[in-house]
Design a protein around this motif. Sequence first.
Motif, PDB file in Angstrom:
ATOM      1  N   ALA A  49      -8.220   3.008  -5.840  1.00 44.33           N
ATOM      2  CA  ALA A  49      -7.950   2.284  -4.592  1.00 44.33           C
ATOM      3  C   ALA A  49      -7.237   0.961  -4.859  1.00 44.33           C
ATOM      4  O   ALA A  49      -6.470   0.480  -4.031  1.00 44.33           O
ATOM      5  CB  ALA A  49      -9.241   2.053  -3.824  1.00 44.33           C
ATOM      6  N   GLY A  50      -7.462   0.367  -6.018  1.00 48.54           N
ATOM      7  CA  GLY A  50      -6.764  -0.878  -6.340  1.00 48.54           C
ATOM      8  C   GLY A  50      -5.411  -0.664  -6.989  1.00 48.54           C
ATOM      9  O   GLY A  50      -4.749  -1.608  -7.386  1.00 48.54           O
ATOM     10  N   GLY A  51      -4.978   0.592  -7.105  1.00 46.73           N
ATOM     11  CA  GLY A  51      -3.732   0.933  -7.782  1.00 46.73           C
ATOM     12  C   GLY A  51      -4.005   1.349  -9.218  1.00 46.73           C
ATOM     13  O   GLY A  51      -5.007   0.958  -9.812  1.00 46.73           O
ATOM     14  N   GLY A  52      -3.135   2.190  -9.757  1.00 49.29           N
ATOM     15  CA  GLY A  52      -3.282   2.632 -11.146  1.00 49.29           C
ATOM     16  C   GLY A  52      -3.961   3.985 -11.258  1.00 49.29           C
ATOM     17  O   GLY A  52      -4.623   4.448 -10.314  1.00 49.29           O
ATOM     18  N   GLY A  53      -3.789   4.616 -12.412  1.00 50.19           N
ATOM     19  CA  GLY A  53      -4.400   5.924 -12.651  1.00 50.19           C
ATOM     20  C   GLY A  53      -3.800   7.018 -11.801  1.00 50.19           C
ATOM     21  O   GLY A  53      -4.489   7.981 -11.447  1.00 50.19           O
ATOM     22  N   ASP A 111       7.130   1.203  -1.323  1.00 48.08           N
ATOM     23  CA  ASP A 111       5.910   1.201  -2.121  1.00 48.08           C
ATOM     24  C   ASP A 111       4.691   0.993  -1.235  1.00 48.08           C
ATOM     25  O   ASP A 111       4.801   0.619  -0.063  1.00 48.08           O
ATOM     26  CB  ASP A 111       5.981   0.103  -3.190  1.00 48.08           C
ATOM     27  N   LEU A 112       3.523   1.223  -1.838  1.00 48.99           N
ATOM     28  CA  LEU A 112       2.264   1.072  -1.112  1.00 48.99           C
ATOM     29  C   LEU A 112       1.649  -0.298  -1.384  1.00 48.99           C
ATOM     30  O   LEU A 112       1.685  -0.805  -2.514  1.00 48.99           O
ATOM     31  CB  LEU A 112       1.270   2.160  -1.527  1.00 48.99           C
ATOM     32  N   TYR A 113       1.089  -0.853  -0.329  1.00 45.20           N
ATOM     33  CA  TYR A 113       0.418  -2.144  -0.396  1.00 45.20           C
ATOM     34  C   TYR A 113      -0.909  -2.033   0.346  1.00 45.20           C
ATOM     35  O   TYR A 113      -1.110  -1.132   1.155  1.00 45.20           O
ATOM     36  CB  TYR A 113       1.274  -3.237   0.268  1.00 45.20           C
ATOM     37  N   GLU A 114      -1.783  -2.982   0.064  1.00 49.28           N
ATOM     38  CA  GLU A 114      -3.063  -3.035   0.769  1.00 49.28           C
ATOM     39  C   GLU A 114      -3.242  -4.431   1.326  1.00 49.28           C
ATOM     40  O   GLU A 114      -3.128  -5.419   0.587  1.00 49.28           O
ATOM     41  CB  GLU A 114      -4.201  -2.697  -0.195  1.00 49.28           C
ATOM     42  N   MET A 115      -3.522  -4.496   2.630  1.00 50.29           N
ATOM     43  CA  MET A 115      -3.729  -5.799   3.243  1.00 50.29           C
ATOM     44  C   MET A 115      -5.212  -5.986   3.536  1.00 50.29           C
ATOM     45  O   MET A 115      -5.842  -5.122   4.153  1.00 50.29           O
ATOM     46  CB  MET A 115      -2.942  -5.889   4.547  1.00 50.29           C
ATOM     47  N   ASP A 116      -5.758  -7.101   3.071  1.00 47.13           N
ATOM     48  CA  ASP A 116      -7.143  -7.441   3.386  1.00 47.13           C
ATOM     49  C   ASP A 116      -7.159  -8.132   4.743  1.00 47.13           C
ATOM     50  O   ASP A 116      -6.511  -9.161   4.940  1.00 47.13           O
ATOM     51  CB  ASP A 116      -7.707  -8.361   2.303  1.00 47.13           C
TER      52      ASP A 116
END
Lengths: 446, 152
Positions: free
Chosen positions: A328-332, A278-283
């Motif tokens: 960009a935050g996930g969804g849609g 899955d995709l994740y985003e790291m700040d």
Amino acid sequence: MMKRFDMMHRRRHLRTMLCAAALAALAVPAHAQLTIDMTKPSFEPVPIAIVDFSGESVGAQIAEVIRNDLQNCGLFRSIAPSSFIERNVNANAAPRFPDWRSIGAQGLVVGQMSRIGGNIKVDFRLWDVVVGQQATGLSFTSQPSNWRRLGHIIADAIYKRVTGEEGYFDTRIAYVSETGPQTNRTKRIAIMDQDGANNRYITDGRTLAVTPRFSPTLQEIVYMAYGENNTPPKVYLQNVDTGRRELLGNFPGMSFAPRFSPDGTKVAMSLSKDGNTDLYEMDLRGQTLRRLTSTPGIDTSPSYSPDGTQIVFNSDRGGTQQLYVMSAGGGGERRISFGDGRYATPVWSPRGDYIAFTKITTGGFGIGVMRPDGSGERLLANGFLVEGPTWAPNGRVLAYFQQQPNSGSRSGSVSLQQIDITGRFQRQIPTPTDASDPAWSPLIPQ
Amino acid sequence: MRTIKALAAVAAMIFMAACSNNEQAAVPASTTVTPGSVADFKQNVGDRVFFDTDMSGVRADGRTTLDKQATWLKQYANYRITIEGHCDERGTREYNFALGERRANAVKQYLVAQGIPAARIQTISYGKERPLVPGSDEAAWAQNRVAITALQ
């Protein structure tokens, strides 16, 4: 108006280049003739004569950097200096236009160099030979060690004046240097100037390192590297100037397919665990991790839109690899690729107008572009194996890699290729070793 | 199966002969497979299962191999294993990391279902970065769509 923008743009980043200024026109500019419309279906490359710059011995080398840049972009034809008629051109006076017209030149570049303290100064002018007027003229001052960059910056100024598009010559390309047999390749992250100069290695080759991606702030790249003793690969962030390297989150399983957000504050990547990716985003500031997708399929190769609001990625959730766009935050999440075959490695253009991708069909691999809504799909290059497009910062030129078929244990070559968005101009980018996975930098801050 | 028994019998005889003579038996390495050794696992059980293009389901031939692996691993319970997932070159680099991981995990799940504790099993994917067989033809690709059970 254009010139004013140029100057302001240059002034914003004058730390290394020290000084840039417009040169006064030697004659009142007439209506511009020396232009290229890159979007036109066909045109002839513009014949341009670039005279060795006078005043300093390095002037000849700077002129050669400019000739290579302009010739290699496909829009210009650099006229051989041996055919020049007017010799010892005075850079501060109008040239003898008939001499240049008679050898077919439409553009003429002259430059005068001088010393100011420990620095070198270049005054260059681009002449529109057809109308007999100065098209542009700029002055740059810099440390002598920056002479190659001076050449690239001047080539960028010429490119911009003639095409109306930003140049891309004062840039670097990170890539994977490959050596050794197919079954035991050494893969190291390397970086070089866009024209192949100043090649050096970022990783030592003890473990496999692939998929470098540039930060929009340039000095940093992210890439994936295996650990020692067959430990799973992780994502690293490394400063290419200082060499300082940082592990981006020590997550269980594999971390791979990293990509910076446009503002450079986040990195999207794939985490793989128990057979699911899955995709994740790291700040990067808070070192916090946010999950972006959660499907049983493989979600990978994320790429942000230039405004940072959307992410395009590759997923096989529908059965085969296709391209999807989400917030960009996930969804849609919505699928955008619907042609024959499989689609992979989507990369959003820095201008936002296109998404480049790798396409896999029964006939082979292709590099193509489509609009962000999936319309207007167009293939630019085909081959046995072509993969991994990356955009030059002007969004009008792409690089990718091409592997020739292996013949038994004899390895087919793996090379970096460059192609413009019309698909007309393709050339190999020279590298000291076999090379894959190019990542084009933004313009280097001046 | 008959071959394995025959080899084991030969190995046992050589072992006994070596003991009784109290000296090393000078025989080719291929026939001196010690039961329970890495070589025994590779030669008599099979350390790899193969996959169809872009698939991660274990095929019938793979299940046969994995059944033998499970039996052997239960007998020699001191080994931990790492399952390495690999792909052929006909896919993109990043996707293949995920596909190789999926293949390795499919093998892990099968072995766990046969009674091998999950704690003994690690997985890693090499995507298309470490092909086992050189070449760019279907024969090479078929060998490179593989999960290898490596003993530790």
